[in-house]
Design a protein around this motif. Sequence first.
Motif, PDB file in Angstrom:
ATOM      1  N   ARG A   1     -13.194  52.099  11.531  1.00  0.00           N
ATOM      2  CA  ARG A   1     -12.391  52.359  12.631  1.00  0.00           C
ATOM      3  C   ARG A   1     -10.997  52.840  12.093  1.00  0.00           C
ATOM      4  O   ARG A   1     -10.474  53.697  12.714  1.00  0.00           O
ATOM      5  CB  ARG A   1     -12.087  51.022  13.318  1.00  0.00           C
TER       6      ARG A   1
ATOM      7  N   ALA B   1      -9.634  56.647  13.074  1.00  0.00           N
ATOM      8  CA  ALA B   1      -8.396  56.794  13.722  1.00  0.00           C
ATOM      9  C   ALA B   1      -7.535  57.625  12.903  1.00  0.00           C
ATOM     10  O   ALA B   1      -6.683  58.839  13.424  1.00  0.00           O
ATOM     11  CB  ALA B   1      -7.656  55.489  13.888  1.00  0.00           C
TER      12      ALA B   1
ATOM     13  N   TRP C   1     -17.553  51.255  20.830  1.00  0.00           N
ATOM     14  CA  TRP C   1     -15.759  51.481  20.832  1.00  0.00           C
ATOM     15  C   TRP C   1     -15.595  52.874  20.804  1.00  0.00           C
ATOM     16  O   TRP C   1     -14.501  53.233  21.407  1.00  0.00           O
ATOM     17  CB  TRP C   1     -15.428  50.982  19.246  1.00  0.00           C
TER      18      TRP C   1
ATOM     19  N   GLN D   1     -13.152  54.536  23.561  1.00  0.00           N
ATOM     20  CA  GLN D   1     -11.926  55.159  23.114  1.00  0.00           C
ATOM     21  C   GLN D   1     -11.879  56.528  23.509  1.00  0.00           C
ATOM     22  O   GLN D   1     -10.893  57.329  23.986  1.00  0.00           O
ATOM     23  CB  GLN D   1     -11.646  54.819  21.887  1.00  0.00           C
TER      24      GLN D   1
ATOM     25  N   MET E   1      -9.303  44.778  21.362  1.00  0.00           N
ATOM     26  CA  MET E   1     -10.168  45.900  20.979  1.00  0.00           C
ATOM     27  C   MET E   1     -11.754  45.334  20.883  1.00  0.00           C
ATOM     28  O   MET E   1     -12.693  46.318  21.045  1.00  0.00           O
ATOM     29  CB  MET E   1      -9.659  46.553  19.590  1.00  0.00           C
TER      30      MET E   1
ATOM     31  N   GLU F   1     -17.006  50.454  28.729  1.00  0.00           N
ATOM     32  CA  GLU F   1     -16.161  51.108  29.319  1.00  0.00           C
ATOM     33  C   GLU F   1     -15.579  50.209  30.301  1.00  0.00           C
ATOM     34  O   GLU F   1     -14.397  50.326  30.643  1.00  0.00           O
ATOM     35  CB  GLU F   1     -17.006  52.373  29.858  1.00  0.00           C
TER      36      GLU F   1
ATOM     37  N   LYS G   1     -12.671  48.531  29.112  1.00  0.00           N
ATOM     38  CA  LYS G   1     -11.681  49.254  28.585  1.00  0.00           C
ATOM     39  C   LYS G   1     -10.725  49.303  29.882  1.00  0.00           C
ATOM     40  O   LYS G   1      -9.368  49.337  30.060  1.00  0.00           O
ATOM     41  CB  LYS G   1     -11.724  50.627  28.311  1.00  0.00           C
TER      42      LYS G   1
END
Length: 308
Positions: free
Chosen positions: A184, A188, A218, A222, A294, A302, A305
């Motif tokens: 991750r 990123a 994830w 995101q 997270m 989703e 989120k």
Amino acid sequence: MKIDLTDTTASKINKALVQGRRAIGTPAVGMVLTLVVVTDEENAYDALKAANDASHEHPSRTLVVIKRVSRSARDRTQSRLDAEVRVGADAGTGETVVLRLYGEVAEHAQSVVLPLLLPDAPVVVWWSVDAPRDPAGDPLGALGQRRVTDSYAAEKPVNELRARAESYEPGDTDLAWARITPWRSMLAAALDQARVKVTSAAVEAEADNPSAELLARWLRAQLNVTVERLITSGPMVTAVRLDTANGEIVIDRPEGPLAMLTLPGQPPRTLALMERPTSELIAEELRRLGVDEMYAVALRGEAAKENA
């Protein structure tokens, strides 16, 4: 130093801890939390070694709970608590109590553990195997601010993640999530550098790998894109591919500790991306004693989120 206690009580265990500390001249101060490790006899050695190694970064009182299965109906009605108290070099940088529970007392492990918790210190509960369906609702899990499971140890890991999503409470986490922290972080960083819009993605990994499933969820949450799961021979996650208008962003690790990062218009770069031992995963989880939002996003997708 080790002190063995047979058919004992929590009060006698506490006295043995004081006795052990006095014998080696080590005070109780300096321990920052209580780590409760729930395991079985087969996996106790590995779990205890990982906890002791993690204690070098997080000095703690480690309570290892082993529920012994009684073979006869008579044995199941007879309660007994055996303990092994370890202090000094035998317990990492903290102190360790191995608890073996027999009979009815095994059904009330929380009543044994509660008097042994460090006062005014956080409690983390880790199931190395056979985690309950609802960790927060489990009597031992209810003692902890953080509850750590490992879906990779389950017979059907992806099904285990579905159960975790249904019962999720703030404070829950899973070592399958910690295993992909380096992935991750690198993804990123790659997106920060490339600064392009991702149109679709793919995660390549061995079948039924819970870390790959969490990574795919994830990315979907995101980036708001479709994420394809591709099956490889492994081990673990082997590649992530992000499609963009300028070309493909790829982190590829077919085997070994090294991965290759490819960005559009740039030469490939080699990255260190090794599989970490359990002790490092536990140490990472002990650094975060609050809610891991997270993880909730990845676990529930989703919808999580929107509510995070």
